[in-house]
Motif scaffolding. Structure first.
Motif, mmCIF file in Angstrom:
data_model
loop_
_atom_site.group_PDB
_atom_site.id
_atom_site.type_symbol
_atom_site.label_atom_id
_atom_site.label_comp_id
_atom_site.label_asym_id
_atom_site.label_seq_id
_atom_site.Cartn_x
_atom_site.Cartn_y
_atom_site.Cartn_z
ATOM 1 N N LYS A 207 0.838 -1.203 0.000
ATOM 2 C CA LYS A 207 0.000 0.000 0.000
ATOM 3 C C LYS A 207 0.874 1.255 0.000
ATOM 4 O O LYS A 207 0.563 2.238 -0.682
ATOM 5 C CB LYS A 207 -0.930 -0.002 1.210
ATOM 6 C CG LYS A 207 -1.831 1.218 1.285
ATOM 7 C CD LYS A 207 -2.816 1.153 2.433
ATOM 8 C CE LYS A 207 -3.924 0.171 2.158
ATOM 9 N NZ LYS A 207 -5.023 0.289 3.160
ATOM 10 N N ILE B 259 0.127 3.754 -3.242
ATOM 11 C CA ILE B 259 -0.461 5.081 -3.012
ATOM 12 C C ILE B 259 0.547 6.182 -3.350
ATOM 13 O O ILE B 259 0.213 7.169 -4.011
ATOM 14 C CB ILE B 259 -0.937 5.215 -1.554
ATOM 15 C CG1 ILE B 259 -1.960 4.129 -1.209
ATOM 16 C CG2 ILE B 259 -1.505 6.620 -1.311
ATOM 17 C CD1 ILE B 259 -3.270 4.214 -1.929
ATOM 18 N N GLY C 16 -6.616 -3.598 -1.603
ATOM 19 C CA GLY C 16 -7.094 -2.546 -0.701
ATOM 20 C C GLY C 16 -6.572 -1.181 -1.102
ATOM 21 O O GLY C 16 -7.279 -0.165 -0.967
ATOM 22 N N ALA C 17 -5.332 -1.145 -1.607
ATOM 23 C CA ALA C 17 -4.777 0.123 -2.085
ATOM 24 C C ALA C 17 -5.543 0.620 -3.309
ATOM 25 O O ALA C 17 -5.828 1.822 -3.439
ATOM 26 C CB ALA C 17 -3.290 -0.040 -2.409
ATOM 27 N N HIS D 90 -8.670 -0.048 -4.021
ATOM 28 C CA HIS D 90 -9.963 0.420 -3.501
ATOM 29 C C HIS D 90 -9.823 1.804 -2.874
ATOM 30 O O HIS D 90 -10.664 2.692 -3.086
ATOM 31 C CB HIS D 90 -10.485 -0.593 -2.474
ATOM 32 C CG HIS D 90 -11.660 -0.128 -1.690
ATOM 33 N ND1 HIS D 90 -12.901 0.093 -2.236
ATOM 34 C CD2 HIS D 90 -11.771 0.182 -0.355
ATOM 35 C CE1 HIS D 90 -13.743 0.492 -1.300
ATOM 36 N NE2 HIS D 90 -13.082 0.557 -0.142
ATOM 37 N N GLN D 91 -8.743 2.003 -2.135
ATOM 38 C CA GLN D 91 -8.559 3.273 -1.430
ATOM 39 C C GLN D 91 -8.434 4.446 -2.390
ATOM 40 O O GLN D 91 -9.020 5.515 -2.138
ATOM 41 C CB GLN D 91 -7.307 3.200 -0.539
ATOM 42 C CG GLN D 91 -7.040 4.490 0.247
ATOM 43 C CD GLN D 91 -5.927 4.326 1.254
ATOM 44 O OE1 GLN D 91 -5.826 3.295 1.921
ATOM 45 N NE2 GLN D 91 -5.072 5.341 1.379
ATOM 46 N N GLN E 168 -11.792 5.433 -3.554
ATOM 47 C CA GLN E 168 -12.507 6.124 -2.485
ATOM 48 C C GLN E 168 -12.006 7.556 -2.302
ATOM 49 O O GLN E 168 -12.768 8.463 -1.968
ATOM 50 C CB GLN E 168 -12.343 5.358 -1.169
ATOM 51 C CG GLN E 168 -12.998 3.988 -1.162
ATOM 52 C CD GLN E 168 -14.502 4.058 -1.357
ATOM 53 O OE1 GLN E 168 -15.203 4.645 -0.548
ATOM 54 N NE2 GLN E 168 -14.993 3.466 -2.432
ATOM 55 N N GLN E 169 -10.722 7.773 -2.553
ATOM 56 C CA GLN E 169 -10.128 9.106 -2.424
ATOM 57 C C GLN E 169 -10.368 9.986 -3.650
ATOM 58 O O GLN E 169 -10.017 11.164 -3.631
ATOM 59 C CB GLN E 169 -8.620 8.973 -2.196
ATOM 60 C CG GLN E 169 -8.241 8.362 -0.862
ATOM 61 C CD GLN E 169 -6.743 8.102 -0.754
ATOM 62 O OE1 GLN E 169 -6.061 7.873 -1.744
ATOM 63 N NE2 GLN E 169 -6.230 8.149 0.462
ATOM 64 N N THR F 236 -15.475 -2.111 -4.889
ATOM 65 C CA THR F 236 -14.828 -1.482 -6.045
ATOM 66 C C THR F 236 -14.556 -2.571 -7.074
ATOM 67 O O THR F 236 -13.506 -3.225 -7.037
ATOM 68 C CB THR F 236 -13.503 -0.796 -5.652
ATOM 69 O OG1 THR F 236 -13.767 0.213 -4.688
ATOM 70 C CG2 THR F 236 -12.837 -0.153 -6.861
#
Length: 330
Positions: A113, A117, A151-152, A154-155, A158-159, A187
């Motif tokens: 992650k 990111i 998860g990254a 998805h994040q 979301q951001q 997602t």
């Protein structure tokens, strides 16, 4: 001179739905893997990008490490977005990826992650964007839990840093698991970017079935096998070819006499169809509608024009497909 896009740019391009999503991608997309970096001539890259968009290519595919040097293709594309392409951002699908080496230290590659990111934040700065349309995990990481990498992805959605997410070069089993994780997170996986060509058919052994069952699109990279499926190597290895370049991913030992014989026979079928070998190779990748888009590279404008002309003949007879299979199986 101020760039004004061709009014007829959408008249002849074919657009395909990406899996079960609402996103349409052009049948031919342009990748900036080679020939758009800091070592390349800006005006040549600019001419290719302009011509591609004028021909209806709306999807431009990048990655954090494209260049060379790494990052410079995104910087170049950012210059285009700030000038020629500024009025047209909402007509474009822009993707980037993270997974391969980008900077020194333990956080500069793979699928943590931390890396994913940070990489996207850097890519957005280089291109001068608030978001990309698609953000990919460029390759699976054997040492990071898939839940963390997904998860990254998805994040960042979301951001608001990406609209959709994708994966590249994942096996059928890894793809199934990625789909499950992302669905649970809310997602959905939009697209898979695998290598695929007449000389590299690995996705037919399970991956395409997974994508179809999961409602995930696909965009094939290296559909011309880095130039092998063009007329460039019919007479051997030219001095100015990728295979003659010691830093290229395409090596001389990939071009065996057996491969050359197959390519020459395929070229004969293409000629009978009234196509170049490159055009037939792209049409073959797109056959049957299982591949959403073929991702081309280019070093000059004429190659883009030739590749887009593929759309003039996308149909194959059963006899043609059988002949091609016989050639490929030797």
């Amino acid at each position: 001179m101020v760039y004004i896009a061709d009014d007829k740019r959408y008249d002849t391009m074919k657009y395909n739905r990406t899996g079960n999503s609402g996103l349409l991608l052009p049948a031919i997309s342009l990748g900036l893997w080679h020939n758009f970096g800091g070592v390349d001539t800006y005006e040549n890259g600019r001419a290719m990008l302009r011509r591609a968009f004028d021909l209806g290519i709306t999807h431009f595919d990048l990655a954090n490490n494209y260049g060379p040097p790494a990052g410079s293709a995104e910087t170049m594309f950012g210059q285009m977005l700030a000038t020629d392409f500024k009025p047209y951002r909402d007509e474009m699908v822009i993707s980037t990826k993270a997974g391969y080496w980008m900077w020194n230290g333990p956080y500069g590659e793979w699928g943590s992650k931390k890396y994913m990111i940070s990489s996207l934040d850097q890519s957005l700065k280089r291109m001068g964007l608030d978001y990309v349309d698609i953000f990919y995990s460029h390759r699976p990481d054997p040492n990071t839990p898939l839940e963390e990498t997904m998860g990254a992805l998805h994040q960042v959605v979301q951001q608001g840093k990406a609209l959709y997410v994708g994966i590249s070069s994942y096996s059928p089993e890894q793809t199934e698991e990625a789909v499950r994780i992302l669905n649970d997170l809310g997602t959905p996986l939009l697209i898979h970017q695998p290598s695929y060509s007449m000389l590299n058919r690995w996705i037919e052994d399970g991956l395409q079935d997974v994508l179809d069952e999961s409602g995930v699109g696909s965009i094939a990279f290296c559909p011309l096998q880095q130039g092998l499926l063009t007329n460039k190597y019919l007479g051997g290895i030219p001095e100015d070819s990728r295979a003659a370049n010691p830093t290229s991913f395409l090596k001389k030992d990939h071009i065996t006499e057996d491969v050359i014989q197959k390519v020459r026979q395929l070229n004969d079928i293409a000629a009978e169809r009234g196509q170049s070998l490159a055009q037939m190779s792209l049409a073959w990748v797109l056959r049957g509608g299982r591949v959403t888009s073929a991702l081309i590279g280019a070093s000059r404008v004429s190659q883009i024009e030739d590749n887009v002309a593929t759309l003039n003949n996308l149909e194959f007879s059963e006899e043609e497909l059988a002949k091609i299979d016989d050639i490929l199986k030797g």
